[in-house]
Write a protein that holds these residues in place. Structure first.
Motif, PDB file in Angstrom:
ATOM      1  N   LYS A  98      -9.519  72.745 -54.038  1.00 17.59           N
ATOM      2  CA  LYS A  98     -10.311  73.955 -53.766  1.00 17.59           C
ATOM      3  C   LYS A  98     -11.565  73.907 -54.623  1.00 17.59           C
ATOM      4  N   THR A  99     -12.602  74.601 -54.180  1.00 18.15           N
ATOM      5  CA  THR A  99     -13.830  74.687 -54.979  1.00 18.15           C
ATOM      6  C   THR A  99     -14.050  76.128 -55.394  1.00 18.15           C
ATOM      7  N   PHE A 100     -14.078  76.332 -56.701  1.00 17.21           N
ATOM      8  CA  PHE A 100     -14.395  77.645 -57.252  1.00 17.21           C
ATOM      9  C   PHE A 100     -15.904  77.724 -57.416  1.00 17.21           C
ATOM     10  N   GLU A 101     -16.463  78.861 -57.056  1.00 16.36           N
ATOM     11  CA  GLU A 101     -17.877  79.119 -57.288  1.00 16.36           C
ATOM     12  C   GLU A 101     -17.960  80.138 -58.416  1.00 16.36           C
ATOM     13  N   ILE A 102     -18.557  79.710 -59.521  1.00 16.82           N
ATOM     14  CA  ILE A 102     -18.681  80.562 -60.694  1.00 16.82           C
ATOM     15  C   ILE A 102     -20.100  81.110 -60.711  1.00 16.82           C
ATOM     16  N   ASP A 103     -20.227  82.422 -60.617  1.00 12.95           N
ATOM     17  CA  ASP A 103     -21.533  83.075 -60.649  1.00 12.95           C
ATOM     18  C   ASP A 103     -21.784  83.638 -62.039  1.00 12.95           C
ATOM     19  N   VAL A 104     -22.796  83.089 -62.704  1.00 17.61           N
ATOM     20  CA  VAL A 104     -23.224  83.563 -64.010  1.00 17.61           C
ATOM     21  C   VAL A 104     -24.481  84.393 -63.762  1.00 17.61           C
ATOM     22  N   TYR A 105     -24.337  85.703 -63.885  1.00 15.97           N
ATOM     23  CA  TYR A 105     -25.424  86.614 -63.551  1.00 15.97           C
ATOM     24  C   TYR A 105     -26.499  86.616 -64.628  1.00 15.97           C
ATOM     25  N   GLU A 106     -27.726  86.792 -64.176  1.00 15.76           N
ATOM     26  CA  GLU A 106     -28.888  86.887 -65.054  1.00 15.76           C
ATOM     27  C   GLU A 106     -29.591  88.200 -64.737  1.00 15.76           C
ATOM     28  N   GLY A 107     -30.695  88.451 -65.397  1.00 15.56           N
ATOM     29  CA  GLY A 107     -31.478  89.645 -65.094  1.00 15.56           C
ATOM     30  C   GLY A 107     -30.691  90.914 -65.335  1.00 15.56           C
ATOM     31  N   PHE A 108     -30.672  91.797 -64.361  1.00 20.12           N
ATOM     32  CA  PHE A 108     -30.078  93.122 -64.474  1.00 20.12           C
ATOM     33  C   PHE A 108     -28.607  93.074 -64.883  1.00 20.12           C
ATOM     34  N   TYR A 109     -27.852  92.084 -64.396  1.00 22.29           N
ATOM     35  CA  TYR A 109     -26.415  91.978 -64.674  1.00 22.29           C
ATOM     36  C   TYR A 109     -26.078  90.848 -65.644  1.00 22.29           C
ATOM     37  N   SER A 110     -27.021  90.481 -66.486  1.00 24.41           N
ATOM     38  CA  SER A 110     -26.798  89.417 -67.460  1.00 24.41           C
ATOM     39  C   SER A 110     -25.536  89.703 -68.274  1.00 24.41           C
ATOM     40  N   GLY A 111     -24.657  88.711 -68.365  1.00 29.05           N
ATOM     41  CA  GLY A 111     -23.399  88.862 -69.091  1.00 29.05           C
ATOM     42  C   GLY A 111     -22.191  88.902 -68.171  1.00 29.05           C
ATOM     43  N   LEU A 112     -22.403  89.189 -66.900  1.00 32.70           N
ATOM     44  CA  LEU A 112     -21.303  89.232 -65.937  1.00 32.70           C
ATOM     45  C   LEU A 112     -21.049  87.825 -65.412  1.00 32.70           C
ATOM     46  N   VAL A 113     -19.779  87.401 -65.384  1.00 34.21           N
ATOM     47  CA  VAL A 113     -19.403  86.084 -64.866  1.00 34.21           C
ATOM     48  C   VAL A 113     -18.195  86.273 -63.947  1.00 34.21           C
ATOM     49  N   VAL A 114     -18.336  85.850 -62.686  1.00 34.57           N
ATOM     50  CA  VAL A 114     -17.314  86.056 -61.667  1.00 34.57           C
ATOM     51  C   VAL A 114     -17.047  84.733 -60.956  1.00 34.57           C
ATOM     52  N   ALA A 115     -15.779  84.473 -60.649  1.00 39.96           N
ATOM     53  CA  ALA A 115     -15.396  83.272 -59.906  1.00 39.96           C
ATOM     54  C   ALA A 115     -14.866  83.678 -58.535  1.00 39.96           C
ATOM     55  N   GLU A 116     -15.234  82.903 -57.512  1.00 45.23           N
ATOM     56  CA  GLU A 116     -14.716  83.108 -56.161  1.00 45.23           C
ATOM     57  C   GLU A 116     -14.103  81.804 -55.687  1.00 45.23           C
ATOM     58  N   VAL A 117     -13.058  81.913 -54.889  1.00 42.00           N
ATOM     59  CA  VAL A 117     -12.487  80.729 -54.244  1.00 42.00           C
ATOM     60  C   VAL A 117     -12.292  81.076 -52.770  1.00 42.00           C
ATOM     61  N   GLU A 118     -12.825  80.206 -51.898  1.00 45.15           N
ATOM     62  CA  GLU A 118     -12.660  80.411 -50.458  1.00 45.15           C
ATOM     63  C   GLU A 118     -11.362  79.762 -50.017  1.00 45.15           C
ATOM     64  N   LEU A 119     -10.672  80.454 -49.109  1.00 44.56           N
ATOM     65  CA  LEU A 119      -9.360  80.015 -48.660  1.00 44.56           C
ATOM     66  C   LEU A 119      -9.358  79.771 -47.157  1.00 44.56           C
ATOM     67  N   GLU A 120      -8.373  78.995 -46.707  1.00 50.69           N
ATOM     68  CA  GLU A 120      -8.214  78.727 -45.268  1.00 50.69           C
ATOM     69  C   GLU A 120      -7.566  79.912 -44.556  1.00 50.69           C
ATOM     70  N   SER A 121      -6.682  80.631 -45.269  1.00 49.21           N
ATOM     71  CA  SER A 121      -6.006  81.795 -44.712  1.00 49.21           C
ATOM     72  C   SER A 121      -5.688  82.755 -45.856  1.00 49.21           C
ATOM     73  N   GLU A 122      -5.267  83.948 -45.517  1.00 51.60           N
ATOM     74  CA  GLU A 122      -4.922  84.925 -46.549  1.00 51.60           C
ATOM     75  C   GLU A 122      -3.700  84.494 -47.353  1.00 51.60           C
ATOM     76  N   GLU A 123      -2.861  83.645 -46.761  1.00 50.15           N
ATOM     77  CA  GLU A 123      -1.651  83.173 -47.437  1.00 50.15           C
ATOM     78  C   GLU A 123      -1.875  81.855 -48.183  1.00 50.15           C
ATOM     79  N   ASP A 124      -3.051  81.287 -48.070  1.00 52.12           N
ATOM     80  CA  ASP A 124      -3.370  80.009 -48.710  1.00 52.12           C
ATOM     81  C   ASP A 124      -3.173  80.111 -50.223  1.00 52.12           C
ATOM     82  N   HIS A 125      -2.549  79.080 -50.797  1.00 52.21           N
ATOM     83  CA  HIS A 125      -2.295  79.055 -52.237  1.00 52.21           C
ATOM     84  C   HIS A 125      -3.290  78.130 -52.922  1.00 52.21           C
ATOM     85  N   PHE A 126      -3.501  78.355 -54.210  1.00 52.96           N
ATOM     86  CA  PHE A 126      -4.406  77.517 -54.985  1.00 52.96           C
ATOM     87  C   PHE A 126      -3.933  77.488 -56.428  1.00 52.96           C
ATOM     88  N   GLU A 127      -4.309  76.428 -57.120  1.00 49.91           N
ATOM     89  CA  GLU A 127      -3.994  76.323 -58.540  1.00 49.91           C
ATOM     90  C   GLU A 127      -4.885  77.287 -59.301  1.00 49.91           C
TER      91      GLU A 127
END
Length: 165
Positions: A98-127
């Motif tokens: 799987k590929t995690f996308e880590i968003d490191v915010y700058e500007g107005f939201y500097s300091g916020l860091v969020v990770a997203e992982v896209e899945l094949e289905s709602e039941e899809d598992h990931f490490e």
């Protein structure tokens, strides 16, 4: 029609950085928003641009349509954005297929860091890597649309100094 199925998490440490394979600076602006749909424009490294339409009320599954557009058009659309233009650096981190996308915010939201992982289905598992923190998939405050259309900086960034910057 493309379906976007993703889960979203806060990031508790910067351990992910050693595994990042790419990064891109993003500017993201919302052109129109509604309770169950939005249109956004995204500038990528200032050299390419995409227009995205998302439809659906679910925080985890939505219809998504995305199209390349000229950079000049994206810049013009950004100048008429609703609310806050989101600035962030997106890092791609592959973990166990799987590929995690880590968003490191700058500007107005500097300091916020969020990770997203896209899945094949709602039941899809990931490490689940150790650097993932609290899941915020259902918390609409962490959607980019909400970040752009509401001033949530003091609410979401207060106390995140321990997170990756």
């Amino acid at each position: 029609m493309a379906k976007e199925i993703e889960r979203k998490f806060l990031v508790r440490s910067d351990e992910w950085r050693t595994r990042a394979v790419s990064s891109a600076k993003l500017m993201q602006a919302y052109i129109t928003v509604n309770e169950d749909r939005n249109v956004r424009v995204r500038l990528i490294d200032g050299t390419s641009a995409r227009l995205t339409i998302k439809v659906g009320k679910s925080a985890m599954v939505r219809d998504e349509f995305e199209y390349e557009i000229p950079v000049q058009d994206a810049e013009e659309l950004t100048s008429s954005a609703i609310g806050i233009v989101i600035e962030k650096v997106r890092h791609r981190v592959p973990i166990a297929g799987k590929t995690f996308e880590i968003d490191v915010y700058e500007g107005f939201y500097s300091g916020l860091v969020v990770a997203e992982v896209e899945l094949e289905s709602e039941e899809d598992h990931f490490e689940r890597p150790s650097w993932l923190g609290e899941e915020v998939t259902g918390d609409r405050r962490y959607s980019n649309m909400m970040l752009a259309t509401n001033d949530l900086a003091s609410e979401l960034i207060h106390g995140v100094s321990h997170q990756a910057l």
